[in-house]
Design an enzyme around this catalytic site. Sequence first.
Site, PDB file in Angstrom:
ATOM      1  N   ASP A 135      14.317  10.748  82.445  1.00 29.26           N
ATOM      2  CA  ASP A 135      14.574  11.131  84.034  1.00 29.26           C
ATOM      3  C   ASP A 135      13.899  10.211  84.974  1.00 29.26           C
ATOM      4  OD1 ASP A 135      14.570  13.236  86.347  1.00 29.26           O
ATOM      5  OD2 ASP A 135      12.682  13.466  86.106  1.00 29.26           O
ATOM      6  N   THR A 175      12.652  10.612  88.840  1.00 30.83           N
ATOM      7  CA  THR A 175      11.632  11.025  89.663  1.00 30.83           C
ATOM      8  C   THR A 175      10.424  11.792  88.759  1.00 30.83           C
ATOM      9  OG1 THR A 175      13.436  11.805  91.384  1.00 30.83           O
ATOM     10  CG2 THR A 175      11.163  12.587  91.762  1.00 30.83           C
ATOM     11  N   PHE A 199      22.662  12.212 110.048  1.00 36.80           N
ATOM     12  CA  PHE A 199      23.036  11.493 108.817  1.00 36.80           C
ATOM     13  C   PHE A 199      23.947  12.164 107.873  1.00 36.80           C
ATOM     14  CE2 PHE A 199      22.100  10.814 104.087  1.00 36.80           C
ATOM     15  CZ  PHE A 199      21.914   9.425 104.280  1.00 36.80           C
ATOM     16  N   LYS A 202      19.003   3.810 112.670  1.00 33.94           N
ATOM     17  CA  LYS A 202      18.586   3.546 111.596  1.00 33.94           C
ATOM     18  C   LYS A 202      19.486   3.740 110.320  1.00 33.94           C
ATOM     19  CE  LYS A 202      15.642   7.292 110.198  1.00 33.94           C
ATOM     20  NZ  LYS A 202      14.379   7.738 109.943  1.00 33.94           N
ATOM     21  N   ARG A 219      13.376  -0.084  99.281  1.00 32.94           N
ATOM     22  CA  ARG A 219      14.630   0.721  99.921  1.00 32.94           C
ATOM     23  C   ARG A 219      14.257   0.108 101.042  1.00 32.94           C
ATOM     24  NH1 ARG A 219      14.196   5.921  96.566  1.00 32.94           N
ATOM     25  NH2 ARG A 219      14.559   7.189  98.485  1.00 32.94           N
ATOM     26  N   THR A 233      19.468  11.252  86.381  1.00 29.78           N
ATOM     27  CA  THR A 233      18.663  11.962  87.341  1.00 29.78           C
ATOM     28  C   THR A 233      19.372  12.781  88.313  1.00 29.78           C
ATOM     29  OG1 THR A 233      17.422  11.080  89.517  1.00 29.78           O
ATOM     30  CG2 THR A 233      19.003   9.813  88.881  1.00 29.78           C
ATOM     31  N   ASP A 259      18.756  12.899  91.482  1.00 33.53           N
ATOM     32  CA  ASP A 259      18.819  12.186  92.860  1.00 33.53           C
ATOM     33  C   ASP A 259      20.212  11.551  92.914  1.00 33.53           C
ATOM     34  OD1 ASP A 259      17.414  11.613  94.738  1.00 33.53           O
ATOM     35  OD2 ASP A 259      15.530  10.793  93.775  1.00 33.53           O
ATOM     36  N   ARG A 304      22.783  12.661  90.260  1.00 37.36           N
ATOM     37  CA  ARG A 304      23.486  13.723  90.677  1.00 37.36           C
ATOM     38  C   ARG A 304      24.147  14.740  89.515  1.00 37.36           C
ATOM     39  NH1 ARG A 304      20.972  15.080  95.005  1.00 37.36           N
ATOM     40  NH2 ARG A 304      21.652  14.148  96.900  1.00 37.36           N
ATOM     41  N   ASP A 344      14.491  18.701  83.129  1.00 36.51           N
ATOM     42  CA  ASP A 344      14.753  17.938  82.051  1.00 36.51           C
ATOM     43  C   ASP A 344      14.412  18.673  80.664  1.00 36.51           C
ATOM     44  OD1 ASP A 344      14.936  15.697  83.671  1.00 36.51           O
ATOM     45  OD2 ASP A 344      12.477  15.833  83.863  1.00 36.51           O
TER      46      ASP A 344
END
Length: 1191
Positions: A388, A390, A519, A542, A576, A656, A658, A764, A794
Amino acid sequence: QYLCAKHEERRVRANDREYNEKFQYASNCIMTSKYNIVTFLPVNLFEQFQEVANTYFLFLLILQLIPQISSLSWFTTIVPLALVLSITAVKDATDDYFRHKSDNQVNNRQSQVLIRGSLQNEKWMNVRVGDIIKLENNQFVAADLLLLSSSEPHGLCYIETAELDGESNMKVRQSVSVTSALGDPNNLALFDGEVVCEPPNNKLDRFCGTLYWRDKKYTLTNQNMLLRGCVLRNTEACYGLVIFAGPDTKLMQNSGRTKFKRTSIDRLMNTLVLWIFGFLVCMGVILAVGNAVWEREVGSLFQSYLPWDPPVDNFLFSAFLSFWSYVIILNTVVPISLYVSVEVIRLGHSYFINWDQQMFCSQCNTPAEARTTTLNEELGQVEYIFSDKTGTLTQNIMSFNKCSINGKTYGTDPLDFTPFNPLADPNFCFYDDTLLESVKVGDTHTHKFFRLLSLCHTVMSEEKSEGELFYKAQSPDEGALVTAARNFGFVFRSRTPGTITTTEMGRPVTYTLLAILDFNNIRKRMSVIVRNPEGRICLYCKGADTVLLERLHPCNQELMNITSDHLNEYAADGLRTLALAYRDLSEDEWEAWSESHRCADKAASCREDRLAAAYEQIEQDMMLLGATAIEDKLQEGVPETIAVLSLANIKIWVLTGDKQETAVNIGYSCKMLTDDMTEVFIISGHTVQSVRQELGSVCLSLSLFSLQCPPPSPPPPPSNLMDNISGEFALVINGHSLAHALEADMETEFVSTACACKAVICCRVTPLQKAQVVELIKKHKKAVTLAIGDGANDVSMIKSAHIGVGISGQEGIQAVLASDYSFSQFRFLQRLLLVHGRWSYLRMCRFLCYFFYKNFAFTMVHFWFGFFCGFSAQTVYDQYFITLYNIVYTSLPVLAMGIFDQDVPDQRSLEYPKLYEPGQLNLLFNKREFFICIAQGIYTSVVLFFVPCAVLSNATQSTGVPLADYQTFAVTTATTLVIVVSVQIALDTGFWTVINHVFVWGSLGLYFTIMFALHSQTLFKIFPNQFHFVGSAQSTLLQPVVWLTIALATAICIVPVLAFRFLKVDLKPQLSDTVRHTQLVRQKKRKPVGRSVGGAWRGVGRVSEGRLGTRGSRRSGYAFAHQEGFGELITSGKNMRLSSLALANFASRHSSSWIDTLRRKKHSHAHTPPSASGESSPPLYRLPLLFLAGE
């Protein structure tokens, strides 16, 4: 009718248990345990007797109860069998007790349920489908609920889904508008709406249903659902209708089943036991045929004074009984003590893991824990690790690390904000005082930079008391950026739907919020348009540098080149990045665009496309301000651990939940991905055809590259072409694409493509997809897999893998409870595998090799003796020696070796990761090694029988009395056997401790002590029918010829082994032999000095400290964990409210440094010629760097 509805759709009526019970929906009680008090004994015994060995010993026990065929007492089998079954049963009962305890803890949580118009406390397990329950802030969601109403405006509530998808940033859910006003229990008690929805499934991001109420219907989506495992945050209270309960909830649907895990050595031993049983039957048949022939040709001559026993009336029946007698006598080729010893050794290895101080985390006071004792040696054979992201690789703590403003980069020295800014966040750290000075002197660009950060966001603020600010950010990235602006004097204080209030350098300023350009994943940017108190209108933007830099005014070219270089540096450091820009707007420009925006917003069709076009129109000709660099803090030692494991030929895949940009950015941070890679492939198709096309394109690229490279010699077969690609490739695949790639007609192509890449990142992905990927590798690669994670999302992956590791982190203990091993830091995985895993595998293999050797040497003597005793099933040794041989005389030395043995110390195991490879290739114990062991055992048995037989047949005592009697031969053979196997284990032991010495030489002494006691006059007088060897030991061992016989047999057994081992080490040394030799050389040259893990790389070439990003094309470091839709919520005012709730207190941003010593190790290797010095051994130092091949 009801059963049909149950399978095709679900109908739930609120506040009507009688109606809902017709469908027999599952209750909210969960059960992850395997047994209860009634089923434990039968089910556990059934499981244990599925082990071939246990069934085999039960069969032997039944044979031994038949007096006509048994020459050994039944207690020699039943005692060890009962011991093995009891030990295993206690262990299984203990494991299941903890599962019961966990289940009870969850099932007995309290929840407020609306019953007959009033809220009553009920246990979770008593909640039923159709109940309405009340949730309060920071409570776990008890079941899958339809959100009915909330204390927040417009039926909004905030949830954290870390237990489901690993993401700790908050998400918004909203009730259906018609029910949002039902905030009172009295109103909710009258609610009788009916929900018709999809049946239970494991899709976390999808829900489809319809609410029928008051003759109207309302569409329901995932945005209206609160799933079990979520936590309610920053919301005083909300009410929900239970749609799915217990095992039907999406969390449990994704959890996977608890599987009985067994090691490859266990499976091999089952096969070997069957082979040995077949060998035993063959020996029994040979001896039975011999008995038939002997009884017919010779035995018949003795019938007058040595008749057959009553049941036997002919030579064939005698042979039949002889067969079963020999099966019993020869069964010690696989004694049950083998299984007792294996369990004891595994238990010892588990305690070593628990006691390892180097795997103890002092910060959270958490030791490593082996939660199972059956998989230790499998830790030494892992080829694939599925991790995993995160909370496992990262701490999920974002820190504002560096920035570039107007062409100048900042971020080197630590900084104290307190004297400058009383509103500063004490947990914020930044390392450059020149930036603070720039703010203090009023640099225009610096002020604009931080003004943008304080305005361009969707953060909500709450001020509990003067100066005590709490930010509620939808993503940790935004929280870090707004906190940075706060500390540098631009403090975001509050917002309304039309204003943003800040404090700029101590002066309160209120801006009019004109528009939020929200966004999304396609735009990769967000903007706000504000009017300052002076009336000037400005757009602040941004976003990703890849999309923002191309929308700048041409006059920014020089600044853009400088900022791009800074972005390159930040991305190379794994940070990042976001680019920042602004644009001043005139009143006319604003009015014209505002009108086009209003039209697009009210469009009946293609609204999203029209809004995107309007946004695109205004976000042009912007002025560049600079860039931000945020560090998603990795756990300590992650890059080093991944690098070391890759050198051990272990492939690491990151799975992940994410988003893609975040996952890829972390891949670069932890050095799974580097800018030196040949290519990073991204598969993101939404349809089967597009995914197939993208996979085919990747395969074609890989094939073309393999054709360009010089072919290996000899060339591989075409089927293995993908496995021999030498370039560095990486594969990134999204969850929706993975769903198609896992289909049966595409999975083979996906596996071969992924395994040809150095790094694989799946983003994802749902919890079930994580498990499916693990199962796919298990199916196609036949490799040992390990899954590591820290959250409930997980659990299914951890259960599916051969070995599951839980990180005891900040996302609960679900992963730990489902795991086989647990600790608190990812870096401990390195020591778990390379030290404990490798040692466990080595020890178990050496134990098994020796165990089979000593038992074949012991048992086969009976086979040879059969040819000299008329095949009568007479034993060579007395029955007490047979009983005690495996339990007393030889058990402790082999246990000591199996528990304590080492080939090299732990520091060397970490320094030379290639030592791990024999376990992956299963070189130390396999069918070939097994046959070598039994061949040595059979050779030893031949020597043990025929040398004493030949010598003693013509030998006499000093008095002239012949020594050729059965008892003298038995004592001589038994003594020789014990001495030979003791010398052999002394040769096999690579690491001597006091315990080894005591056990080896103590067992030898114990043998002589017990033998003299059993052959004494005292025991014979007490039990004359039991002890027939009275005085044999004393009379035999006083004869010099006996000791010469013992010495001769020992030399014939041991000398060939010694000669072979010396030649093998000299002519074909293994890596461990070379490491030991190198260690001795170093110790002779100088005193040994302490080494860190970094010392491992001295043997594989110095690591280049050059910058990443040497390729011509620039890599974006953009990653922004943000969701679409928050801008609209803010401007609509739906999420505005006054509340005294303490908002989420984000984790403190403590600085966590990690050594970047392994950057571009492969690049360093490719250009470092092998050392020609004498100390540099080729197998030791030229370690192949197939980093994460097959990830």
